[in-house]
Structures are given as structure tokens and as C-alpha cells.
Scaffold this active site. Structure first.
Site, PDB file in Angstrom:
ATOM      1  N   GLU A   1      29.302  41.091  41.610  1.00  0.00           N
ATOM      2  CA  GLU A   1      29.030  42.141  40.627  1.00  0.00           C
ATOM      3  C   GLU A   1      28.277  41.556  39.440  1.00  0.00           C
ATOM      4  OE1 GLU A   1      32.567  44.163  39.362  1.00  0.00           O
ATOM      5  OE2 GLU A   1      33.351  44.386  41.404  1.00  0.00           O
TER       6      GLU A   1
ATOM      7  N   GLU B   1      38.627  41.316  42.923  1.00  0.00           N
ATOM      8  CA  GLU B   1      38.993  40.629  41.673  1.00  0.00           C
ATOM      9  C   GLU B   1      40.494  40.313  41.638  1.00  0.00           C
ATOM     10  OE1 GLU B   1      35.452  42.119  38.677  1.00  0.00           O
ATOM     11  OE2 GLU B   1      37.400  43.119  38.517  1.00  0.00           O
TER      12      GLU B   1
END
Length: 459
Positions: free
Chosen positions: A331, A229
Site C-alpha cells: 500500500e 497489516e
């Protein structure tokens, strides 16, 4: 009866028949041939005419109503996804599993027998396992930071088990000693004070040495994330040009090891904040413009935080169309209950419910089915469900902090306070994800775990 009244009688009989037939609502009587009707009337009296009409209707067998055999109604999540790719990734992040087991947590199969959670995942249709790797998640005294204490040794142990069950492995290098996400991208302790050139060299070495150890241990590594991320930074760097320098070092290491081992390993860049379509596309554009060697973009997508499925799938579609990169969801997740299993509070609460999807086992399975359908429809490679085996350590009413601290099975321990003062120092504790797992609080698999098989084969 006089012959002169026959025409009148015929008329009366016809009227009676037509009236009787026209007033009938339930049984439709076929009309009798005209010659048979006249013969019947000529042989009977007026008094018999009504009974003739009744007899005509009585002789016609009523049609049996056409009814279909009752069909069993199958819930949407138990139906196969049309056109699903044969190699669609049904992935599971299981990074915390080893510390869960070390903390005394037991997992079971559907028959109630104790069983490795990774085996249960494989049996349910999971074909990929994702494992995060932190550089050095321990303080100077060797106490773990928690959240899985995910060093390389942990990834090797879990990766070998996943490989033995026939699943491929995605390695998620955070290039940090603890959690890396949009809020924090702390530099590893060993890299503090380094110039960007020194840091990129250290990242290259760490990536190469780690991958060699994983492959030599027999882990079937299929893809590697270079960063986690990284929208706003990586390893303490925030300038886009420095981030790309680090990414190139990681990519170079992976390509070299892949070539030496004759193994095809895909390189992934992982972003979040998918709701900001323009920003995500701009980030990928910069990677391509600066000639980063990579294969895929993984996106985080939590439907209770990250907007609509239509927007999510459109972003995936545009990345492929504009930049020629493969895409998947790195995710995703959803809750099956609002209950708290360990007394430490949950990330997902009742206010996070997504419209149309109940907070239940069925709701969890249904939303995952629909997410996968959206990803598949735009040519995405698949999804990874985040931490489906992170369940409570000890009962909710007990003080489980000593176990979390010792084994690292809570999201953070007090030992992480110095490294992560903005978060871990303020509220270290247990698991905030136990209500989004695919096991109940006692380690028994939920029915929703079967959604992976159903998406391919149906019930």
C-alpha cells in the site's frame, strides 16, 4: 612624410594596433603576419595608421556565438526509471470500485468517453489489481458495513474484469468481517468463541473454498495475502504463536489449491509501521524461525505517515538479505489536492505534505515515481497504490449519506456500529480518500495516472 621618420611611424602603428586589439572585449581578431603588417605601414602615412588598424579588425568576421537548440525540460516523473525490472509490479487496489459504480459514479477515459476504471488503469500501465476480501461484511438483516462491502462475490466480479484487461490479481484476505489493521483485528462473527484449533480449521476452509471459487470463475490470482497489516494481531488473536498457527492454516490451503490447479500463487504476509525497523525485522524473523511457508513480505508505506524513503527501502533490503523473502509495497498513496469531494473529510490534509512534494497532480506523480525508484533500487518487486478509484459519491454540498448507507460506498455505514463500536459507531460516513485518487471528483483521469507508463517508457 620623410623617410627618416619611418621607424617611428612603424612603432606608432604597431602600438595603435596592439592597443586597439587589446581593448576589444567582444571580438577576438587574429594577429596578422608580421611581414604584411610592415608592408602596410610603409605605404601609408601616420594619419592613416589608425584606420589601418580599424580595417584589420573590420575585415575579420566576428565568430557567431555557439548556441544549442533549446531542449524541452521534462519533469522527473515523466522520465523512465533506470534499470527498472521488466516485471515490476505497478499495482492498484480497486476494492471499492463496484460499490462506487452501484452508487452512480461514472468514470471516463482521457478523451472524455465513459469507460471502466479498470480499463483506464490497464491502459495507463497498471499490471496488477489488489482486492480485499472480508468474510461476512453484513449485519443480521443483510445491510452492508460499507467500505466496499468487500465479500467474496465482489472480489470475483472485479477480479474477472481485471483479468479480462490483462491484469493479474492479488487477493487480500483480512480474515475479518470489516477493516483489519494495527488498531483492530476483529474476529469474524462466525468464528467467535472458537478455540485456536477450531479457528485455524475455519480459516483453512474459508481460504481454500474462496480460492477455488476465484479460480473457477476465471480470476487470474497471482498472489494472496494471509492477513492485512497483522503486526499486533489477526482474527481476534494477539499471541504470536496463535497468529502463526492461523497463518500456517492459510498457507496450507493456498499451497494445496495451487497444486491442484497447477498454478503458481505467491503467499504474502503483510505488515505496516515500517518506521520501526527493528520491530518489522523481528516479526519476519519469528515467521522464519517457526517455519511458516510463505514467499513475500508486503509492507504498507505512506510517505506522509511512515518516514523517509531511505528507511523504507532499507527495511525492504534487510528482509531480503536476512530472510531470503521477496518484498514489495502492498500500500502507498499521496494526495493531488486538499479539497474535500464529498463533505465527509479527508485522511490527508495540508499538514500531511511531504517536504519536496507539492500537493498537486505533479506532486502526486513525482512522489510515486521516487517511491518506485527506491523500491526498484533494492530489488523490490513493485508497489500497489491504495484505492486510486475511490472518488466522491454526489457533490460535497449534498447529503449523500443515504447512498453511502445503501451501497456501502462510504468508508463505513451505521450498520457496522455493532461490529466495530470503537470506530464505525462513532464516525461512519463517506470517503476519506477521494483527494488521493487518480481521477478527479467527476471521474475524469488525472494526468498523473500516466506516471506508470512513463516510469517504463518515458514521455
Amino acid at each position: 612624410m620623410k623617410k627618416s621618420k619611418l621607424p617611428f611611424l612603424i612603432s606608432m602603428a604597431l602600438a595603435s594596433i596592439f592597443c586597439f586589439s587589446g581593448c576589444s572585449q567582444k571580438v577576438e581578431t587574429p594577429a596578422a603576419p608580421e611581414e604584411n603588417l610592415q608592408q602596410n605601414v610603409s605605404d601609408k602615412t601616420i594619419e592613416d595608421s589608425a584606420s589601418i588598424a580599424q580595417s584589420e579588425n573590420a575585415e575579420a568576421e566576428p565568430e557567431e556565438p555557439q548556441t544549442e537548440a533549446p531542449q524541452e525540460e521534462v519533469e522527473t516523473w515523466k522520465t523512465p526509471i533506470e534499470g527498472l525490472s521488466d516485471d515490476f509490479i505497478f499495482g492498484m487496489d480497486a476494492s471499492s470500485l463496484l460499490v462506487e459504480e452501484n452508487s452512480g459514479v461514472k468514470f471516463y477515459n482521457e478523451d472524455g468517453a465513459e469507460q471502466d476504471a479498470l480499463k483506464t488503469f490497464a491502459d495507463s500501465g497498471i499490471n496488477y489489481v489488489r482486492l480485499r476480501v472480508w468474510n461476512d461484511p453484513y449485519d443480521e438483516n443483510g445491510n452492508g458495513y460499507g467500505g466496499g462491502n468487500n465479500d467474496l462475490a465482489t472480489a470475483i466480479t472485479l477480479g474477472k474484469r481485471a483479468t479480462d484487461y490483462g491484469m493479474k490479481v492479488c487477493i487480500d484476505f483480512h480474515y475479518s468481517d470489516f477493516w483489519a489493521d494495527p488498531k483492530r483485528q476483529h474476529v469474524p462473527k462466525a468464528w467467535e468463541g472458537m478455540s485456536i484449533e477450531e479457528k485455524s480449521s475455519a480459516l483453512y476452509d474459508f481460504t481454500k473454498e474462496s480460492l477455488i471459487q476465484l479460480l473457477d470463475s476465471g480470476v487470474d490470482v497471482g498472489m494472496i495475502q494471509i492477513g492485512n497489516e497483522i503486526n499486533y494481531g489477526m482474527s481476534g488473536e494477539t499471541k504470536p504463536e496463535n497468529i502463526i498457527t492461523l497463518l500456517k492454516a492459510g498457507s496450507k490451503a493456498i499451497r494445496e489449491v495451487s497444486a491442484d490447479y497447477g498454478k503458481d500463487i505467491s503467499i504474502v504476509v503483510h505488515y505496516t509501521r515500517i518506521t520501526d525497523k527493528a520491530d518489522v525485522l523481528n516479526l519476519v524473523s519469528k515467521l522464519v524461525e517457526n517455519e511458516l511457508d510463505f514467499d513475500m513480505v508486503g509492507m504498507s508505506y505512506y510517505p506522509f505517515w511512515d518516514g523517509s524513503m531511505d528507511n523504507m527501502s532499507r527495511v525492504l533490503e534487510l528482509i531480503q538479505e536476512r530472510y531470503g523473502k521477496k518484498v514489495f509495497l502492498a500500500e502507498t498513496s499521496y494526495a493531488y489536492t486538499t479539497k474535500d469531494g464529498d463533505g465527509s473529510g479527508n485522511s490527508f490534509n495540508s499538514g500531511d505534505k511531504v517536504d519536496g512534494y507539492e500537493i498537486s497532480v505533479e506532486g502526486q506523480a513525482t512522489i510515486l515515481h521516487d517511491i518506485c525508484e527506491h523500491v526498484n533500487d533494492v530489488g523490490g518487486l513493485g508497489i500497489f497504490y491504495w484505492e486510486g478509484a475511490w472518488i466522491p459519491v454526489g457533490p460535497a454540498g449534498a447529503d449523500n449519506s443515504s447512498i453511502w448507507e445503501k451501497y456501502g460506498s462510504g468508508w463505513a455505514s451505521s450498520y457496522a456500529s455493532d461490529y466495530d463500536p470503537e470506530d464505525a459507531a462513532l464516525y461512519y460516513g463517506g470517503c476519506s480518500w477521494d483527494n488521493q485518487a487518480f481521477f478527479d471528483f467527476d471521474g475524469h483521469p488525472l494526468e498523473s495516472i500516466n506516471v506508470f507508463k512513463y516510469m517504463k517508457e518515458g514521455k
